[in-house]
Design an enzyme around this catalytic site. Structure first.
Site, short mmCIF file in Angstrom:
data_model
loop_
_atom_site.label_atom_id
_atom_site.label_comp_id
_atom_site.label_asym_id
_atom_site.label_seq_id
_atom_site.Cartn_x
_atom_site.Cartn_y
_atom_site.Cartn_z
N CYS A 1 30.33 37.46 45.96
CA CYS A 1 31.29 36.36 45.78
C CYS A 1 32.71 36.68 46.23
CB CYS A 1 31.30 35.91 44.33
SG CYS A 1 31.80 37.21 43.22
N ASP B 1 37.95 43.06 45.04
CA ASP B 1 38.38 44.20 44.24
C ASP B 1 37.67 45.47 44.68
OD1 ASP B 1 40.41 43.42 42.48
OD2 ASP B 1 38.97 42.19 41.38
N HIS C 1 45.08 36.27 44.82
CA HIS C 1 44.53 35.05 44.21
C HIS C 1 45.22 33.80 44.70
CE1 HIS C 1 42.33 37.37 40.97
NE2 HIS C 1 41.46 36.75 41.72
N GLU D 1 32.67 45.62 41.00
CA GLU D 1 33.86 45.60 41.86
C GLU D 1 34.72 46.84 41.70
OE1 GLU D 1 35.97 41.99 40.84
OE2 GLU D 1 35.70 42.28 38.70
C1 PEP Z 1 36.43 39.85 43.86
O1 PEP Z 1 37.10 40.74 43.34
O2 PEP Z 1 35.88 39.96 44.98
C2 PEP Z 1 36.21 38.57 43.16
C3 PEP Z 1 35.30 37.73 43.55
O3 PEP Z 1 37.02 38.25 42.16
P1 PEP Z 1 38.60 38.05 42.27
O4 PEP Z 1 38.94 37.82 43.71
O5 PEP Z 1 38.92 36.88 41.43
O6 PEP Z 1 39.15 39.33 41.73
MG MG Z 2 37.61 40.67 41.25
#
Ligand code: PEP
Ligand code: MG
Length: 692
Positions: free
Chosen positions: A604, A557, A293, A533
């Site tokens: 995403c 994820d 993150h 995910e």
């Molecule tokens: C992901 O897991 O791809 C996602 C979009 O959420 P994050 O990266 O915040 O876990």
């Molecule tokens: Mg995620």
């Protein structure tokens, strides 16, 4: 055998620094050297610092020194001499030597957010406060010194109270550590140097305490001894206490000097959220990966970042000069003047390129050569980025990682604060709307979960955390439902494992909608989606699809959980393969399940932010992508020039492969053949290193 009785006379006792000198002297002799406390059975090997420190010999302690071996008399004389000279208190020399250790040092890591920055190190310890440098006026110097002394007094009172309690509850043996803290606090090396720094550098007290504390720490980190490192953490502890007391009592200084490079072992995303982003230029961390993150946020904010630098943090001190070069995945500490000149030239070049990219911006969905319309949305983490949604021509916000509203672990925002944030989000997103994700947090947030979980990624995270902390969840849901009155908002539930998770979350949301209705508080029903995910969600995607309004495919994820590779662990980053066939099957299956149920899917994860990978996603049937805002123009430029039929052919070949290497080879080959001008080699998966 030769022996002598001695008394420890140094003000700080036989503390770590003195012990280090003793080890150095003892090590010159062949004979064994032991120290025995006269008031107890405790004895120590004078050649082991660990052993010496376990004596906890404070001022006045009487010891018997015993030397045994061929050069026992010389050894004994040398040790006695050292005691009589108060251990050659050479901390000043050590300090100066360490401060002038400025050889250029290059460390390799992984560049996760582009750019090249020349700046000054600002060390940040996780969970501790950031410290700002402020230039103070001559007239304020006395005030800063007084503030510092007051913080020392307050810290002393606190430590004495803690020590008393520890003595009562744990016994004298355990309380001595607070003696050490008190001694550190009273050591002139700390207090005098901080005051000197305030005066000479016209610095605020916080910054002075941090710089001097870092210097002291560097003495400990130079010696490769675990116990000594712990003593280092004692100093860090004392400095943090001082800083807490300083900032608690005095004014905060928001004007961080303009070229700060945050250096940390690991960086909590919430810590980044707290930084003064006008002044922080780059981030360099020991841990982390492309999809951690911290990396995602750095990209979102346009902060240059290099992660996975291993033991770099320990080698730095606040104030050191540093170059962060994300293109080469490298940091350079104490760069030579020639290196700085060379980089100054290149960094100017880089700025120009960045400016050109940001200049030309189209908006709305992109249409492929064969007429397929693809939505390009923005992933947003911090309110700072709302403006970027428009700047980069996004079709609204595909993912708002709302947990970054929580400014620091354990601190929840009120319903009203959240309501205001979601309203601002809806406004920034405009007619295309925004998807708010329920807090995707783990054990670090909320007062109920105090212990760190053994396996946080598999623990009480995301929807599970929400279901176990219903008041947190209800507060957020209420804020979203209320904000939805003034704009187009949807809500997505993170880390859904199966339909059961969906139903439990939906029940809470329905209850809140009803309770707002009966209280006559304006609110609106919102579409509810599930983040896909986790492999179990992929495998039951058809079932989940029939119970939600939309899917969001979290590829970050999905890679982590499908391949069992921690996304934040640089040691396993070679195994984090976004183009692994198993990941591609998961994506395809999810897209098909949603298609069959007639619900949309927003992809995403970071995959969508990479132009070549975005083409593959389109080839698997994706028509809605959400990404780092700054990447939208590049993904747009790529998709506008491809034909989805061709993308499908490439994707089909990839899906027929057995390994990530095979998929990457197909991508390199096919993309070069079909779209040679669109995808230069550096935009495609890297060629494998030739095996030795
Ligand atoms: C992901 O897991 O791809 C996602 C979009 O959420 P994050 O990266 O915040 O876990
Ligand atoms: Mg995620």
């Amino acid at each position: 055998m030769a022996e002598r009785r001695l008394q420890v006379t140094g003000r700080l006792g036989l503390h770590a620094r003195a012990a280090a000198n003793l080890v150095r002297v003892a090590g010159r002799f062949q004979s064994s050297l032991t120290l025995h406390r006269l008031d107890s059975d405790v004895e120590a090997d004078a050649k082991s610092i660990l052993s010496i420190l376990t004596l906890a010999a404070s001022r006045g302690t009487e010891l018997r020194v015993v030397a045994n071996g061929v050069d026992e008399q010389e050894a004994l004389d040398a040790v006695v001499g050292l005691f009589s000279r108060d251990f050659d208190e050479t901390e000043r020399q050590d300090l100066e030597r360490s401060s002038s250790a400025t050889q250029e040092l290059r460390c390799k890591g992984l560049g996760v957010s582009d750019g090249l920055v020349i700046g000054r190190v600002l060390r940040l310890q996780d969970g501790t406060r950031e410290v700002y440098r402020a230039q103070i006026a001559e007239a304020d110097i006395e005030r800063e010194r007084r503030r510092f002394r007051a913080a020392v007094r307050l810290s002393r009172r606190q430590l004495e109270a803690i020590k008393d309690r520890a003595e009562k509850e744990l016994g004298r043996g355990h309380a001595y550590i607070f003696d050490a803290h008190l001694l550190f606090l009273e050591d002139a090396k700390l207090t005098r140097d901080v005051e000197d720094y305030i005066v000479k550098q016209r610095s605020n007290a916080e910054w002075a305490a941090k710089v001097v504390g870092d210097r002291l720490l560097s003495i400990y980190t130079q010696i490769n001894d675990e116990y000594l490192r712990e003593r280092g953490s004692d100093i860090e502890d004392v400095i943090q206490r001082l800083l807490a007391n300083l900032t608690g009592e005095g004014p905060k200084y928001p004007n961080l000097s303009g070229d700060a490079v945050i250096v940390a072992r690991d960086l909590l995303p919430s810590t980044i959220a707290e930084l003064d982003l006008n002044h922080v230029k780059a981030i360099a961390t020991d841990t982390g990966g492309w999809t951690s993150h911290m990396a995602i946020i750095a990209r979102g904010l346009g902060l240059t970042a290099v992660v996975g630098l291993n033991e770099f943090y320990g080698r730095t001190r606040t104030g050191d000069q540093i170059i962060v070069d994300a293109r080469r995945g490298e940091v350079i500490l104490h760069p030579d003047p020639a290196t700085v000149e060379e980089y100054k030239f290149t960094s100017g070049e880089h700025r120009d390129i960045a400016a050109t990219v940001a200049g030309a911006v189209e908006s709305g969905p992109v249409t492929t050569r064969d007429g397929v319309s693809i939505a390009l949305r923005a992933n947003v983490e911090l309110p700072h980025e709302f403006q970027a949604v428009r700047n980069f021509g996004a079709c609204g916000v595909g993912l708002f990682r709302s947990e970054f509203l929580l400014s620091r672990p354990g601190l929840m925002h009120s319903e009203e604060d959240q309501y205001q944030a979601y309203r601002a989000l809806a406004e920034a997103a405009g007619a295309d709307g925004a998807v708010v994700r329920l807090f995707d947090v783990g054990g670090e947030v909320g007062s109920e979960v105090k212990e760190r979980e053994r396996n946080p990624a598999l623990g009480l995270r995301a929807v599970r955390f929400n279901l176990r902390n219903k008041e947190v969840m209800r507060t957020q849901v209420r804020a979203i439902l209320r904000a939805a009155v003034g704009g187009r908002l949807s809500l997505v539930i993170p880390m859904i494992a199966d339909v059961a998770d969906v139903r439990l979350a939906q029940k809470v949301i329905a209850e809140e909608l009803e309770s707002l209705g009966s209280a006559k508080i304006p609110s609106a029903k919102v579409p509810i989606g599930a983040m896909i995910e986790v492999p179990s969600a992929v495998l039951t995607a058809e079932k989940i699809a029939s119970e939600v309004d939309f899917f969001e495919l979290g590829t970050n994820d999905l890679v982590q959980y499908t391949l069992a590779v921690d996304r934040g662990n640089d040691k396993v980053s070679d195994w984090f393969r976004t183009l692994h066939p198993a990941v591609l099957y998961g994506i395809q299956r999810t897209l098909e399940a949603a298609g069959a149920a007639g619900i949309p899917v927003i992809v995403c994860g970071e995959m969508a932010s990479t132009p070549a990978y975005a083409v593959l996603l389109v080839g698997m049937g994706a028509i809605d992508l959400s990404m780092t805002p700054a990447m939208i123009p590049r993904v747009r430029a790529a998709l506008a020039q491809i034909d989805t039929g061709e993308a499908r052919e490439v994707a089909a070949r990839c899906l027929g492969s057995a390994t990530a290497d095979e998929v990457e080879e197909i991508v390199r080959h096919e993309f070069r053949m079909r779209w040679p001008d669109l995808f230069p080699p550096r935009t495609l998966p890297k060629e494998p290193e030739p095996s030795a």
